[in-house]
Enzyme design. Structure first.
Site, PDB file in Angstrom:
ATOM      1  N   CYS A 228      -0.670  -1.262  -5.576  1.00 24.39           N
ATOM      2  CA  CYS A 228      -1.167  -0.622  -6.794  1.00 24.39           C
ATOM      3  C   CYS A 228      -2.646  -0.343  -6.584  1.00 24.39           C
ATOM      4  O   CYS A 228      -3.272  -0.904  -5.685  1.00 24.39           O
ATOM      5  CB  CYS A 228      -1.039  -1.539  -8.008  1.00 24.39           C
TER       6      CYS A 228
ATOM      7  N   GLY B 167      -0.086   4.060  -5.704  1.00 21.76           N
ATOM      8  CA  GLY B 167       1.009   3.893  -6.658  1.00 21.76           C
ATOM      9  C   GLY B 167       1.285   5.182  -7.381  1.00 21.76           C
ATOM     10  O   GLY B 167       0.370   5.763  -7.965  1.00 21.76           O
TER      11      GLY B 167
ATOM     12  N   ASN C 251      -3.043  -5.803  -8.962  1.00 20.79           N
ATOM     13  CA  ASN C 251      -2.516  -5.370  -7.670  1.00 20.79           C
ATOM     14  C   ASN C 251      -2.170  -6.619  -6.886  1.00 20.79           C
ATOM     15  O   ASN C 251      -3.018  -7.469  -6.668  1.00 20.79           O
ATOM     16  CB  ASN C 251      -3.580  -4.539  -6.936  1.00 20.79           C
ATOM     17  N   GLY C 252      -0.904  -6.712  -6.476  1.00 19.19           N
ATOM     18  CA  GLY C 252      -0.463  -7.884  -5.720  1.00 19.19           C
ATOM     19  C   GLY C 252       0.804  -8.453  -6.320  1.00 19.19           C
ATOM     20  O   GLY C 252       1.360  -7.896  -7.258  1.00 19.19           O
TER      21      GLY C 252
ATOM     22  N   TYR D 109      -1.772   1.434   7.317  1.00 14.26           N
ATOM     23  CA  TYR D 109      -0.925   2.306   6.515  1.00 14.26           C
ATOM     24  C   TYR D 109      -1.445   2.578   5.104  1.00 14.26           C
ATOM     25  O   TYR D 109      -1.536   3.723   4.678  1.00 14.26           O
ATOM     26  CB  TYR D 109       0.492   1.722   6.440  1.00 14.26           C
TER      27      TYR D 109
ATOM     28  N   CYS E 235       4.103 -10.173   7.940  1.00 16.29           N
ATOM     29  CA  CYS E 235       5.323  -9.373   8.117  1.00 16.29           C
ATOM     30  C   CYS E 235       5.524  -9.004   9.594  1.00 16.29           C
ATOM     31  O   CYS E 235       6.586  -8.518   9.974  1.00 16.29           O
ATOM     32  CB  CYS E 235       5.270  -8.120   7.246  1.00 16.29           C
TER      33      CYS E 235
HETATM   34  S1  SF4 Z   1       3.028  -9.801   4.651  1.00 14.79           S
HETATM   35 FE1  SF4 Z   1       2.415  -7.882   5.689  1.00 14.79          FE
HETATM   36  S2  SF4 Z   1       2.321  -6.319   4.070  1.00 14.79           S
HETATM   37 FE2  SF4 Z   1       2.336  -8.345   3.080  1.00 14.79          FE
HETATM   38  S3  SF4 Z   1       0.174  -8.878   2.746  1.00 14.79           S
HETATM   39 FE3  SF4 Z   1       0.789  -9.777   4.700  1.00 14.79          FE
HETATM   40  S4  SF4 Z   1       0.274  -8.199   6.226  1.00 14.79           S
HETATM   41 FE4  SF4 Z   1       0.279  -7.218   4.235  1.00 14.79          FE
END
Ligand code: SF4
Length: 456
Positions: free
Chosen positions: A2, A29, A103-104, A240, A433
Site C-alpha cells: 500500500c 495499490g 502499509n504492511g 520490484y 521469501c
Molecule cells: S518476505 Fe519477501 S516480500 Fe515479504 S517483506 Fe520479506 S523480503 Fe519483502
C-alpha cells in the site's frame, strides 16, 4: 503493498497535496484510495474502490478542508477488496476518533482483535491499530507508543487524531517511510517520489520503531519502541515494488536495479543478439545486462499500459491470446537469440506465456534472466506473493523451472549479488521469501490459523 501519505500545511490545500502524493504512490495499490482531513480537530474521510483519479475529482477534493491530511492507496493482503476495507479508515473509540492508513501486515492481528473485544467495521488488520489508539485514555503520544509496542509484523502507519498527524514504522522497518519539508510544513510518504511530486525536500527516513508527531509545535519524534536487532527493510522494494525514481536509504532504486542487471550478466553469461526487458519492472535490470555485455538493448516487447482490472471476459477464441492484452512482440525478434530480463518469477505462468509468444514470433533462442533469486516462500508482511504451493520454484530445481517455462536457458541472480546491488548490508534487509528465514514469528498454517504466531 500500500502507499501512505501525510501532510501538515495550514493555509494550503492539504487534500490536493495528498491527491498528488497518492498519484505518485499509485503503483503501491490500485484497489482503493482515500484521503482523510483534520480541520480544527474534526475528521472527515473520503475513500472508495478504484484508482486515485477515479475516486477523487475537483468537487470531492474541494469539499475536504483542514490543516492536516493523510492518504492511502490500497492493495489488499488481509481483508477483501471491499469498500469497508478502503483506507484511511475512521474509528470512533471510547477516548478519541482516529483516522488511519496502514502499509504492511500484522502477524498477531487476531490476538489483538480478541483483545480489543468489540466488533470492528472492517476485516482488514489495520482497524485494530486504530482501535487500540482510540480506546487508550493516555495522551496521544503515549497511546500510539503503547499500541506500537503490541504490534508484531509490518506496520508503516500514518494517522490523524487530536489535531495531530502521527506516523510510525515497526521496529523492523519492513516498509519505507520518508519525511519531507515543504517550507515550514512537513510531509511524510511511503516513497520519496511522492515528496518530489509535491515539491517537498527530502529530510530523512522515519527510523524503525520511531514515532513522529506533527502539530502546531512542529515535528516531534520519539523512539517509541527499540529498533529490532536486525533491520528488515523488504528487499522486494528494491527489485520490484518501489518506483525506480524513489531513494531508499539514499540509494536510488533505478541504479540498484541496473547494478542487479550488471551482476546478473557477470554471473550468467550468454551469447545473444538482443536484450529485452519484460516491461516495466524488468527494464532497469535489462539496461544493466545490456551495458555489461555489450549486447544491444531492445524494446522488443511492447506493453499496453492501459490494461487494468477488467470484468469483461474476452470472447472464447481470444482466451489463449490473454497475454497479448498486455504484451506484443516487435517483428525484430524473429530469427534472434534473445535474453529476456525480468525482476522475478513467482507462479511462472506469465513468463511461460511470454516465452511461448516470443518463439511464436520467430525467436531462435529465448534465454530468461531474473534479477532476483527464486521466490520460494510466502510473505507475511504485506506482499501478496502466492502460497508456497503456487510458487513455481518452491519445490523445483532451476532446470525444472526452465523446462516448465519453455526457455532455452534460465538463470537467477544470486542472493549475494542482489544484496550487494542494494548497497545495504544483509543485516538490514528482509529476504525471507527468498531464504525462508523470517525476521519475526510467523503464522504456523497460513490457511487456517492466519495469525497464531509461532516463534521461529
Ligand atoms: S518476505 Fe519477501 S516480500 Fe515479504 S517483506 Fe520479506 S523480503 Fe519483502
Amino acid at each position: 503493498m500500500c502507499g501512505v501519505f501525510g501532510v501538515r500545511a495550514p493555509g494550503r490545500d492539504v487534500a490536493r497535496l495528498s491527491y498528488f502524493g497518492l498519484y505518485a504512490l499509485q503503483h503501491r495499490g490500485q484497489e482503493s484510495a482515500g484521503i482523510a482531513v483534520s480541520e480544527a480537530g474534526r475528521l472527515t474521510a473520503l475513500r472508495d474502490l478504484g484508482l486515485v483519479p477515479q475516486v477523487f475529482d475537483e468537487r470531492s477534493l474541494s469539499g475536504l478542508h483542514g490543516e492536516l491530511a493523510i492518504g492511502h492507496t490500497r492493495y489488499s493482503t488481509t481483508g477483501a477488496n471491499a469498500w469497508e476495507n478502503a483506507q484511511p479508515l475512521l474509528h470512533h473509540g471510547r477516548v478519541r476518533t482516529v483516522a488511519l492508513g496502514h502499509n504492511g501486515n500484522l502477524v498477531n492481528a487476531q490476538a489483538l482483535r480478541d483483545e480489543v473485544g468489540k466488533p470492528l467495521a472492517s476485516s482488514s488488520d489495520s482497524e485494530v491499530i486504530a482501535a487500540l489508539i482510540a480506546d487508550d485514555e493516555r495522551p496521544l503520544e503515549a497511546a500510539v507508543a503503547g499500541c506500537m509496542a503490541r504490534l508484531e509484523g509490518a506496520a508503516t502507519v500514518v494517522g490523524l487524531a487530536d489535531g495531530t498527524l502521527f506516523a510510525f514504522r515497526d521496529p523492523h522497518g519492513f516498509r519505507p517511510l520518508a519525511i519531507g519539508r515543504l517550507g515550514d510544513d512537513y510531509v511524510v510518504a511511503s516513497e520519496t517520489c511522492a515528496l518530489d511530486l509535491v515539491g517537498a525536500a527530502f529530510e530523512r527516513e522515519v527510523r524503525p520503531g520511531e514515532l513522529v508527531l506533527i502539530d502546531e509545535g512542529g515535528l516531534h519524534s520519539t523512539q517509541a519502541v527499540p529498533p529490532a536487532e536486525r533491520g528488515a527493510l523488504c528487499i522486494f522494494e528494491f527489485f520490484y515494488l518501489a518506483r525506480p525514481d524513489t531513494r531508499l536509504s539514499g540509494v536510488e532504486v533505478h541504479g540498484a536495479r541496473v547494478r542487479m542487471g550488471e551482476r546478473l550478466a557477470a554471473e550468467s553469461e550468454v551469447e545473444a543478439d538482443l536484450v529485452l526487458p519484460i516491461p516495466d519492472s524488468g527494464t532497469p535490470a535489462a539496461i544493466g545486462f545490456a551495458r555489461a555485455t555489450g549486447i544491444p538493448f531492445s524494446e522488443g516487447l511492447i506493453k499496453n499500459r492501459y490494461v487494468g482490472r477488467t470484468f469483461i471476459q474476452p470472447e472464447q477464441g481470444m482466451r489463449e491470446q490473454g497475454i497479448r492484452m498486455k504484451f506484443n512482440p516487435l517483428a525484430e525478434v524473429a530469427g534472434k537469440r534473445l535474453v529476456v530480463v525480468d525482476d522475478s518469477i513467482v507462479r511462472g505462468s506469465t513468463t511461460r506465456q511470454i516465452v511461448a509468444m516470443l518463439f511464436d514470433a520467430g525467436a531462435a533462442e529465448v534465454h530468461v534472466r531474473i534479477s532476483s533469486p527464486p521466490v520460494v516462500s510466502p510473505c507475511f508482511y504485506g506482499i501478496d506473493l502466492a502460497s508456497e504451493d503456487e510458487m513455481i520454484a518452491a519445490h523445483a530445481t532451476v532446470e525444472e523451472v526452465r523446462d516448465a517455462i519453455g526457455a532455452t536457458s534460465l538463470a537467477y541472480l544470486s542472493l549475494d549479488g542482489l544484496t550487494e546491488a542494494t548497497r545495504r548490508p544483509a543485516s538490514h534487509l528482509c529476504r525471507a521469501c527468498l531464504t525462508r528465514r523470517y525476521p519475526t514469528a510467523v503464522p504456523g498454517d497460513t490457511a487456517k490459523h492466519r495469525f497464531e504466531a509461532i516463534r521461529g
